[in-house]
Design a protein around this motif. Structure first.
Motif, short mmCIF file in Angstrom:
data_model
loop_
_atom_site.label_atom_id
_atom_site.label_comp_id
_atom_site.label_asym_id
_atom_site.label_seq_id
_atom_site.Cartn_x
_atom_site.Cartn_y
_atom_site.Cartn_z
N PHE A 15 0.83 -1.20 0.00
CA PHE A 15 0.00 0.00 0.00
C PHE A 15 0.87 1.25 0.00
N ILE A 16 1.88 1.29 0.86
CA ILE A 16 2.79 2.44 0.96
C ILE A 16 3.49 2.69 -0.37
N ASN A 18 2.54 2.17 -3.27
CA ASN A 18 1.62 2.66 -4.30
C ASN A 18 1.14 4.08 -4.07
N GLN A 19 1.52 4.69 -2.96
CA GLN A 19 1.04 6.04 -2.67
C GLN A 19 1.94 7.09 -3.31
N LYS A 20 1.32 8.16 -3.77
CA LYS A 20 2.05 9.25 -4.43
C LYS A 20 2.34 10.40 -3.47
N PHE A 22 2.58 11.42 1.00
CA PHE A 22 2.45 11.07 2.41
C PHE A 22 2.59 12.35 3.21
N PHE A 77 -0.52 7.98 5.47
CA PHE A 77 -0.84 7.69 4.08
C PHE A 77 -2.35 7.56 3.97
N CYS A 78 -2.92 8.08 2.88
CA CYS A 78 -4.37 7.98 2.62
C CYS A 78 -4.58 7.36 1.25
N SER A 79 -5.54 6.48 1.16
CA SER A 79 -5.92 5.95 -0.13
C SER A 79 -6.87 6.93 -0.82
N PHE A 80 -6.44 7.44 -1.97
CA PHE A 80 -7.29 8.33 -2.76
C PHE A 80 -7.90 7.58 -3.95
N GLU A 81 -7.44 6.35 -4.16
CA GLU A 81 -7.94 5.50 -5.24
C GLU A 81 -8.25 4.13 -4.65
N THR A 129 -4.33 1.46 11.36
CA THR A 129 -5.18 1.63 10.19
C THR A 129 -6.53 2.16 10.65
#
Length: 178
Positions: A15-16, A18-20, A22, A77-81, A129
């Protein structure tokens, strides 16, 4: 519902990666609390309880100043997708400057980016989480190029002067180690 873990497991590491973006949160015992957004290819998971990230030249240097006063740090980190998720890493950090041997042990983990200022190492003691249900969907378009272009225009010598002039102390007048 929030869940607490002792380490970064393989699912969290993926997950980390894949993040663009933080976010880094720090605070000295007095003064302002700082939250800084970070981007580009500047974050690495080195193990279940250790991360490093490349701190680039900026208008301030609050993170370094805070860590020298109080080494607590939170990275978010936040999931935007895709599937919603908020992931927080809690731990203690230390700063590695270009003059430090330890900086040179880590720098090759990252692409060469002119204007790299410090490397921050964090020992992670807690991973949390939470749902992220209220975080909006946002599509990644592309990295901004302004910082890279600006740093290349300055050159290494002028960047070092910039660091001395503008990154030596925080807005609360705390020393940053530069």
């Amino acid at each position: 519902m929030a869940k607490i873990f002792d380490e970064i497991n393989p699912e969290f590491e993926t997950f980390i990666k894949n993040q663009k973006i933080f976010f880094v949160g720090t605070a000295a015992t007095e003064g302002r609390v700082n939250i800084s957004p970070k981007g580009m290819d500047t974050f690495r998971v080195l193990g279940p309880n250790k991360v490093v990230w490349l701190n680039l030249t900026g208008s301030g240097n609050e993170t370094a100043a805070h860590v020298l006063k109080n080494n607590r740090m939170t990275i978010l980190f936040c999931s935007f997708e895709g599937k919603p998720l908020i992931l927080r890493l809690y731990g203690q950090a230390k700063i590695h400057h270009q003059r430090d041997e330890s900086y040179h042990e880590y720098i090759d983990l990252f692409p060469k980016i002119l204007g790299s200022r410090q490397i921050i190492e964090m020992n992670v003691d807690t991973v949390q989480t939470s749902c992220g249900y209220a975080v909006p969907f946002m599509d990644f378009k592309e990295e901004r190029t302004q910082l890279k272009s600006w740093a290349e225009k300055q050159g290494e010598d002028r960047l070092k002067e910039y660091h001395k002039e503008r990154n030596k102390v925080s807005i609360d007048n705390f020393k940053t180690g530069i």
